[in-house]
Scaffold this active site. Structure first.
Site, PDB file in Angstrom:
ATOM      1  N   ASP A   1     -23.978   5.986   4.104  1.00  0.00           N
ATOM      2  CA  ASP A   1     -25.381   6.012   3.660  1.00  0.00           C
ATOM      3  C   ASP A   1     -25.647   4.921   2.627  1.00  0.00           C
ATOM      4  O   ASP A   1     -24.874   4.751   1.684  1.00  0.00           O
ATOM      5  CB  ASP A   1     -25.716   7.371   3.019  1.00  0.00           C
ATOM      6  CG  ASP A   1     -25.664   8.513   4.033  1.00  0.00           C
ATOM      7  OD1 ASP A   1     -26.036   8.286   5.193  1.00  0.00           O
ATOM      8  OD2 ASP A   1     -25.252   9.625   3.663  1.00  0.00           O
TER       9      ASP A   1
ATOM     10  N   ASP B   1     -18.425   2.972   2.924  1.00  0.00           N
ATOM     11  CA  ASP B   1     -19.277   4.143   2.783  1.00  0.00           C
ATOM     12  C   ASP B   1     -20.296   4.042   3.933  1.00  0.00           C
ATOM     13  O   ASP B   1     -20.368   3.019   4.617  1.00  0.00           O
ATOM     14  CB  ASP B   1     -19.954   4.092   1.403  1.00  0.00           C
ATOM     15  CG  ASP B   1     -20.952   5.225   1.219  1.00  0.00           C
ATOM     16  OD1 ASP B   1     -20.636   6.361   1.621  1.00  0.00           O
ATOM     17  OD2 ASP B   1     -22.046   4.971   0.687  1.00  0.00           O
TER      18      ASP B   1
END
Length: 241
Positions: free
Chosen positions: A10, A8
């Protein structure tokens, strides 16, 4: 004998949310209440579209946005981890699956010289239009009830794995590194030999614990991380085996 690392972006690679960080470019570094309150669950991309229109209306230019975005700190230990992966690319394929956008991720990775570490980035397409406004679109459409309208990470991961199989590439193990609620859907399709690495104290870790309490634990192993050096320690063990 290759491993697939799925990141991922963020709160995983960077220690902030890139979409909320851009608000630093707004007048007084904040958005008007009406705009802030216009977000509807599952429709984040449309909301960000409105934020970008507002910034454009306020005369915020591409250069200022880029300068602001490249000041986002990486998560503790992440720079060393990405350097390590870059040095061992013959062992690791590495992708990003993120609800951010192509422009932000591109700026941040290029500024830190990590662009070549990643084989592919799957995120919402963004571009500056002829008026100089940043625009963003949904990554794809899907039929998954668990995920936001613009992105089902499980669908992305499955399609990537299918495409790799067609090329004759399969992976010894998938390592999924994330933090958010929308990382649960792809993690639930991981197999017994794979590993989910949720960030300590974040939504993904809590949702995985909840599954175990509900007696429907994941098939894959789970290893919680708080610093990217925890991830690096695990990868070093993997390649020793």
């Amino acid at each position: 004998m290759k491993f697939l690392l799925v990141f991922d972006f963020d709160h995983t690679i960077i220690d902030e949310n890139s979409d909320t960080w851009i608000v630093k470019c707004a007048p007084d570094r904040k958005l008007p209440n009406g705009l802030r309150n216009s977000y509807q669950p599952g429709h984040w991309t449309e909301y960000m579209g409105r934020v970008f229109v507002y910034l454009g209306d306020k005369g915020v230019k591409e250069e200022e946005m880029k300068r602001t975005m490249t000041t986002i700190p990486f998560t503790v230990g992440m720079i060393d981890l990405l350097g390590f992966i870059g040095e061992n690319k013959e062992l690791f394929d590495c992708i990003i699956v993120s609800d951010s956008n192509t422009v932000f991720i591109d700026w941040i990775l290029k500024a830190a010289d990590f662009h070549d570490v990643f084989d592919e980035v799957f995120t919402n397409p963004a571009a500056f239009n002829s008026s100089g406004y940043l625009t963003v679109q949904n990554f794809h459409s899907h039929h998954c009830a668990k995920c936001p309208k613009n992105l089902c990470k499980r669908k992305v991961l499955k399609e990537f794995l299918d495409k790799q199989l067609e090329r004759g590439i399969s992976y010894t193990q998938i390592v999924y590194i994330g933090d958010g609620g929308n990382d649960l859907c792809p993690v639930m399709c991981l197999k017994k030999n794979d590993i989910a690495m949720p960030r300590q104290g974040y939504t993904l870790e809590k949702k995985i614990s909840q599954l175990a309490q509900d007696l429907s634990p994941l098939q894959c192993s789970v290893l919680v991380w708080s610093s990217a050096s925890d991830i690096m320690s695990y990868l070093k063990l993997l390649i020793k085996e």
